[in-house]
Design a protein around this motif. Structure first.
Motif, PDB file in Angstrom:
ATOM      1  N   HIS A   7       3.488  -1.502  20.469  1.00 30.07           N
ATOM      2  CA  HIS A   7       3.419  -0.552  21.576  1.00 30.07           C
ATOM      3  C   HIS A   7       2.130   0.257  21.470  1.00 30.07           C
ATOM      4  O   HIS A   7       1.621   0.497  20.367  1.00 30.07           O
ATOM      5  CB  HIS A   7       4.608   0.424  21.579  1.00 30.07           C
ATOM      6  CG  HIS A   7       5.942  -0.244  21.628  1.00 30.07           C
ATOM      7  ND1 HIS A   7       6.755  -0.373  20.530  1.00 30.07           N
ATOM      8  CD2 HIS A   7       6.615  -0.821  22.653  1.00 30.07           C
ATOM      9  CE1 HIS A   7       7.862  -1.006  20.857  1.00 30.07           C
ATOM     10  NE2 HIS A   7       7.798  -1.287  22.136  1.00 30.07           N
ATOM     11  N   ILE A   8       1.628   0.694  22.624  1.00 29.11           N
ATOM     12  CA  ILE A   8       0.453   1.563  22.684  1.00 29.11           C
ATOM     13  C   ILE A   8       0.791   2.741  23.594  1.00 29.11           C
ATOM     14  O   ILE A   8       1.325   2.557  24.689  1.00 29.11           O
ATOM     15  CB  ILE A   8      -0.791   0.823  23.218  1.00 29.11           C
ATOM     16  CG1 ILE A   8      -1.126  -0.383  22.329  1.00 29.11           C
ATOM     17  CG2 ILE A   8      -1.982   1.770  23.292  1.00 29.11           C
ATOM     18  CD1 ILE A   8      -2.269  -1.227  22.856  1.00 29.11           C
ATOM     19  N   THR A   9       0.486   3.961  23.135  1.00 28.18           N
ATOM     20  CA  THR A   9       0.727   5.174  23.901  1.00 28.18           C
ATOM     21  C   THR A   9      -0.521   6.043  23.843  1.00 28.18           C
ATOM     22  O   THR A   9      -1.212   6.078  22.816  1.00 28.18           O
ATOM     23  CB  THR A   9       1.930   5.952  23.331  1.00 28.18           C
ATOM     24  OG1 THR A   9       3.078   5.105  23.330  1.00 28.18           O
ATOM     25  CG2 THR A   9       2.235   7.181  24.175  1.00 28.18           C
ATOM     26  N   VAL A  10      -0.783   6.760  24.947  1.00 27.67           N
ATOM     27  CA  VAL A  10      -1.918   7.674  25.024  1.00 27.67           C
ATOM     28  C   VAL A  10      -1.389   9.061  25.357  1.00 27.67           C
ATOM     29  O   VAL A  10      -0.474   9.211  26.179  1.00 27.67           O
ATOM     30  CB  VAL A  10      -2.935   7.218  26.089  1.00 27.67           C
ATOM     31  CG1 VAL A  10      -4.137   8.153  26.111  1.00 27.67           C
ATOM     32  CG2 VAL A  10      -3.395   5.795  25.802  1.00 27.67           C
ATOM     33  N   SER A  11      -1.943  10.088  24.702  1.00 30.63           N
ATOM     34  CA  SER A  11      -1.521  11.454  24.980  1.00 30.63           C
ATOM     35  C   SER A  11      -1.924  11.841  26.398  1.00 30.63           C
ATOM     36  O   SER A  11      -2.875  11.286  26.968  1.00 30.63           O
ATOM     37  CB  SER A  11      -2.149  12.416  23.969  1.00 30.63           C
ATOM     38  OG  SER A  11      -3.567  12.415  24.079  1.00 30.63           O
ATOM     39  N   PRO A  12      -1.230  12.820  27.016  1.00 31.70           N
ATOM     40  CA  PRO A  12      -1.551  13.222  28.391  1.00 31.70           C
ATOM     41  C   PRO A  12      -2.991  13.684  28.583  1.00 31.70           C
ATOM     42  O   PRO A  12      -3.552  13.502  29.658  1.00 31.70           O
ATOM     43  CB  PRO A  12      -0.556  14.351  28.669  1.00 31.70           C
ATOM     44  CG  PRO A  12       0.589  14.071  27.757  1.00 31.70           C
ATOM     45  CD  PRO A  12      -0.018  13.492  26.526  1.00 31.70           C
ATOM     46  N   ASP A  13      -3.598  14.286  27.551  1.00 36.44           N
ATOM     47  CA  ASP A  13      -4.986  14.726  27.684  1.00 36.44           C
ATOM     48  C   ASP A  13      -5.982  13.666  27.231  1.00 36.44           C
ATOM     49  O   ASP A  13      -7.199  13.888  27.295  1.00 36.44           O
ATOM     50  CB  ASP A  13      -5.215  16.013  26.903  1.00 36.44           C
ATOM     51  CG  ASP A  13      -4.920  15.859  25.413  1.00 36.44           C
ATOM     52  OD1 ASP A  13      -4.552  14.745  24.997  1.00 36.44           O
ATOM     53  OD2 ASP A  13      -5.046  16.854  24.673  1.00 36.44           O
ATOM     54  N   GLY A  14      -5.503  12.526  26.778  1.00 31.03           N
ATOM     55  CA  GLY A  14      -6.378  11.431  26.388  1.00 31.03           C
ATOM     56  C   GLY A  14      -7.063  11.606  25.056  1.00 31.03           C
ATOM     57  O   GLY A  14      -7.905  10.786  24.678  1.00 31.03           O
ATOM     58  N   SER A  15      -6.689  12.635  24.284  1.00 32.14           N
ATOM     59  CA  SER A  15      -7.368  12.883  23.011  1.00 32.14           C
ATOM     60  C   SER A  15      -6.825  12.034  21.875  1.00 32.14           C
ATOM     61  O   SER A  15      -7.499  11.855  20.863  1.00 32.14           O
ATOM     62  CB  SER A  15      -7.253  14.363  22.645  1.00 32.14           C
ATOM     63  OG  SER A  15      -5.890  14.728  22.480  1.00 32.14           O
ATOM     64  N   LEU A  16      -5.598  11.517  22.010  1.00 32.95           N
ATOM     65  CA  LEU A  16      -4.988  10.729  20.950  1.00 32.95           C
ATOM     66  C   LEU A  16      -4.447   9.424  21.495  1.00 32.95           C
ATOM     67  O   LEU A  16      -3.891   9.384  22.599  1.00 32.95           O
ATOM     68  CB  LEU A  16      -3.843  11.507  20.280  1.00 32.95           C
ATOM     69  CG  LEU A  16      -4.197  12.721  19.417  1.00 32.95           C
ATOM     70  CD1 LEU A  16      -2.930  13.344  18.854  1.00 32.95           C
ATOM     71  CD2 LEU A  16      -5.130  12.334  18.281  1.00 32.95           C
ATOM     72  N   PHE A  17      -4.635   8.369  20.707  1.00 32.71           N
ATOM     73  CA  PHE A  17      -3.968   7.098  20.950  1.00 32.71           C
ATOM     74  C   PHE A  17      -2.899   6.930  19.879  1.00 32.71           C
ATOM     75  O   PHE A  17      -3.014   7.466  18.773  1.00 32.71           O
ATOM     76  CB  PHE A  17      -4.950   5.917  20.877  1.00 32.71           C
ATOM     77  CG  PHE A  17      -6.101   6.008  21.831  1.00 32.71           C
ATOM     78  CD1 PHE A  17      -6.027   6.799  22.973  1.00 32.71           C
ATOM     79  CD2 PHE A  17      -7.278   5.315  21.581  1.00 32.71           C
ATOM     80  CE1 PHE A  17      -7.086   6.888  23.849  1.00 32.71           C
ATOM     81  CE2 PHE A  17      -8.343   5.397  22.453  1.00 32.71           C
ATOM     82  CZ  PHE A  17      -8.250   6.185  23.584  1.00 32.71           C
ATOM     83  N   CYS A  18      -1.884   6.168  20.200  1.00 32.98           N
ATOM     84  CA  CYS A  18      -0.798   5.946  19.257  1.00 32.98           C
ATOM     85  C   CYS A  18      -0.367   4.487  19.350  1.00 32.98           C
ATOM     86  O   CYS A  18      -0.074   3.992  20.446  1.00 32.98           O
ATOM     87  CB  CYS A  18       0.365   6.890  19.576  1.00 32.98           C
ATOM     88  SG  CYS A  18       1.793   6.643  18.526  1.00 32.98           S
TER      89      CYS A  18
END
Length: 792
Positions: free
Chosen positions: A267-278
């Motif tokens: 899975h790939i997730t991005v924070s709402p502000d785009g500062s972090l990927f997960c």
């Protein structure tokens, strides 16, 4: 006071962290992920689990932040409940719940339909959601196969060879099977991943038959996850290659790579502000990545996989030890539900390629002191060839880890079936026995270096044993190390490690012996074994005969190293039962049917840090040790007596310091009112109750509803006790006042100091309370008239 209840099976760790997409909060400080029956909240900077949201009784299948309140989160589960919880509520449970009457599979219900659930506006704790409307039918149960575009204006769903966009039309992808989908946040663009490793960007799909697409290709295997950044400037993709790819939107030739992430990306997730990927990975790991493509944190759960070694307990760190990522042993802390570290056994780079044979750790064993670790690794290059290494690891006090001491190449001519360390009376581990399918067992001795220039002692072969060409399946040392039992198929042999003399052979019903355990303490004269014909046998070593046997399909036979107790996990009718017994007694001490569905793959006894006391008879076998077991889903459970401990000791936690300061101020201004007296007597119990509830790990606590009645009972004071305390308080107050008055009179009466001294130094028996009160009353009488009479 200690209150005990029935023994319960407690989930104590090992749940998946990669089951569903994690969620990053709007400030990028916290990460939420579904983990078993709870939602765990991790810090993105410290990697620590700081909170757990509990309340579900089934597997949590989805997590979603509430759009109107970013401090609240929706969670769905197979228990048909949809919870709305506060991220940092005090009790860690849900604020409200909706009963959907359907098992929810990550916003999907059974028959795999995407439905819209109308959530009623109500202040009740539990409301029913009966307004369900189907949005898409026949959808893929994989959450990665559905995405929402342009703020929910359209829905993209992929299934096999078909891409469906809302209800307008369907695109037949006849080239290759779809695996995942993502929608651009602003443009009319849909990205799809395929089994051939290609990514296709679909545009103009609102023109029905006039849609167009472009192709991106880097992955050599199926694309497992796709995700656009919030502004839509980049597209992230991942797969089995363990590499995160960042594609420039509309500039597909420009891309960035983050390789060597350790395991396949799921899975790939991005924070709402785009500062972090997960990124979530197949080894139950979550990697937090800064937007500059740099790993900033790693949250590692229990590594899932094929367990070839036994489940072991490290005697030094009290951590569970078992197979981890390829070529490693993982040390997992159950107290923190967190991986401590991985020990690289193979010490070779693992290559992710299907069909490639590589070294695997198949056996491992600790000695009783935790100073030595033995491991076996093997690799099958061809059908007739086997590469085998036996390694001995010594614990290094300086590095606080294990260091390779001896490597023995080809210790046997065939696979090693079992290993066991010998513990002598002087606690010196100097002997290791290994059995093999080549028909021999070997004893490895720790020997001093042959030359003074050698660094230290190493392990050498001291003895090779066999029995009539039979294959040894298992071995076990007695508790004092004076006997070695080796099972050669249907024959159990007993040897003397001092002279390597065959002492005796034990007969038993037909069937190869698969496991052996010596009894402990008062039951040390017994040897127990399980057979392939579903028998549990017990031999008496003093008479060299079969003491008893019973028909049981025992999958795991364990001995508690701190007591006479033994545990047998038996499989029948699709579930596993537990029996705890002493070899010398015909009846079990404890039995529990269906402790879990399916089979128990591994189990181990672990010593307690503090011994329990005053347990009920049925749970006394848990006084010294805890029993852990693993299910087929690699979830760890333990058996625990339910209790609420209330004592006078309070830990110095920040909450206690704050509460203690307030109580100190109360005590400074406390008067003699009886209600305050009652409050003072209840304070130690309240503090201990708060201690029990706040310090016990949340993942092993029973439900709040179960603890509520016990907690409230501990705070209550009976009417009779309150009356007695009130009378006692009044009496004490009166006594203190009278004593003050008498002391003043004694100070004023200076004429009789010798009488006062004689009275205080007398050895007269102690007065009763009534006599003391009468004496104080007499002292208060005015006798001045008597002095005037004597003077006249």
């Amino acid at each position: 006071m200690v209150e005990h209840g029935d023994i319960r099976v407690v989930h104590c760790g090992g749940s998946k962290l990669n089951f569903r997409d994690p969620v990053i909060t709007h400030d990028s400080r916290f990460l939420l992920c579904a983990s078993g029956e709870a939602v765990k909240v991790f810090s993105t900077s410290t990697e620590e689990c700081i909170h757990e949201l509990r309340g579900h009784t089934g597997l949590v299948t989805g997590v979603l932040l509430r759009p109107s309140n970013h401090l609240q989160v929706y969670s769905s589960s197979l228990d048909v409940l949809l919870f709305l919880s506060s991220l940092f509520c005090h009790c860690g449970s849900s604020n409200s719940s909706c009963n959907t009457h359907f098992p929810i599979l990550s916003l999907f219900i059974k028959r795999f339909q995407l439905v819209a659930v109308h959530l009623p506006q109500s202040g009740d704790q539990l409301v029913e959601a009966r307004e369900l409307s189907a949005v898409l039918s026949g959808v893929n149960p994989n959450p990665a196969a559905i995405a929402f575009g342009r703020g929910g204006e359209f829905i993209a769903s992929v299934n096999d060879l078909q891409l469906e966009v809302t209800y307008i039309f369907k695109i037949q992808g006849g080239w290759n099977t779809f695996t995942c989908v993502a929608c651009h946040p602003k443009d009319d663009c849909i990205a799809t991943g395929h089994e051939d490793g290609k990514i296709r960007l679909w545009r103009n799909f609102n023109h029905k038959k006039e849609y167009t697409y472009s192709t991106l290709h880097w992955h050599h295997s199926a694309v497992s996850s796709l995700c656009f950044t919030p502004e839509g400037t980049n597209l992230l993709s991942g797969g089995v290659e363990s590499v995160l790819i960042q594609w420039r939107y509309k500039q597909e030739s420009e891309r960035d790579f983050l390789p060597r992430l350790g395991a396949a990306i799921t899975h790939i997730t991005v924070s709402p502000d785009g500062s972090l990927f997960c990124t979530s990975h197949s080894d139950n790991k979550i990697t937090i990545i800064q937007s500059c493509v740099k790993v900033s944190a790693v949250i590692q759960g229990l590594v899932k996989g094929d367990i070839r070694t036994d489940l072991m307990m490290d005697p030094r760190s009290k951590a569970l030890v078992l197979n981890g990522k390829p070529g490693h042993l993982q040390f997992y802390s159950l107290q923190r539900d967190k991986l401590l570290y991985n020990l690289d056994i193979v010490q070779q780079e693992y290559i992710h390629e299907s069909g490639l044979q590589q070294f695997e750790v198949v056996k491992a064993a600790f000695d009783a002191s935790g100073l030595w670790l033995a491991t076996v690794e093997e690799r099958h290059q061809k059908a007739a060839e086997l590469e085998l290494n036996l390694k001995l690891w010594a614990f290094d006090e300086q590095t606080q880890s294990f260091v390779l001491n001896t490597t023995i190449s080809a210790p046997h001519d065939a696979q090693i079936t079992a290993m066991s360390f010998r513990q002598t009376a002087d606690s010196q581990t100097t002997l290791l026995v290994s059995t093999s399918k080549d028909g021999h067992f070997k004893a490895w001795q720790l020997a001093a270096p042959a030359h003074t220039e050698d660094e230290g002692p190493s392990w050498l072969c001291d003895f090779v044993g066999a029995y009539h060409g039979l294959v040894p399946e298992c071995c076990s040392f007695s508790a004092d190390g004076s006997l070695l039992a080796v099972a050669f198929q249907e024959v159990v042999t007993v040897w003397s490690p001092a002279t390597w003399e065959l002492l005796t052979t034990l007969s038993q019903p037909p069937g190869a012996v698969s496991d052996l355990c010596f009894g402990r303490l008062s039951c040390s004269k017994y040897l127990l074994g399980t057979t392939a014909s579903n028998l549990l046998c017990c031999w008496n070593l003093l008479t060299c005969s079969l003491e008893w046997s019973t028909s049981m399909d025992v999958r795991r036979l364990l001995v508690d190293p701190l007591s006479e107790n033994m545990a047998a996990f038996c499989y029948q009718s699709g579930s596993t039962d537990l029996f705890v017994f002493k070899p010398s007694e015909p009846r079990p001490l404890f039995s529990r049917k269906a402790v879990c569905s399916g089979k128990v793959t591994q189990a181990v006894f672990a010593p307690r840090e503090e011994m329990l006391e005053s347990c009920e008879e049925s749970s006394q076998w848990l006084n010294r040790s805890q029993l852990y077991f693993l299910t087929q889903q690699m979830t760890c459970f333990l058996f625990s007596p339910l209790k609420l401990v209330i004592d006078d000791s309070v830990a110095m936690t920040p909450f206690y310091l704050l509460l203690g300061k307030h109580r100190q101020q109360q005590q400074e201004h406390r008067d003699s009112d009886s209600s305050l007296w009652a409050e003072r007597t209840a304070l130690p119990q309240t503090s201990a109750s708060i201690k029990e509830l706040l310090q016990t790990p949340a993942h092993v606590l029973p439900s709040t509803s179960y603890l509520c009645s016990m907690f409230v009972q501990s705070l209550l004071i009976s009417v009779s006790d309150a009356r007695e305390e009130k009378a006692h308080a009044e009496e004490e107050m009166e006594s203190e006042k009278e004593e003050e008055d008498s002391e003043e009179e004694m100070e004023s009466s200076r004429s009789k100091p010798e009488l006062v001294a004689a009275a205080t130094e007398s050895d007269a028996p102690a007065l009763t309370k009534a006599q003391a009160r009468e004496l104080r009353r007499v002292r208060k009488l005015d006798h001045s008239w008597l002095a005037g009479l004597l003077d006249s």
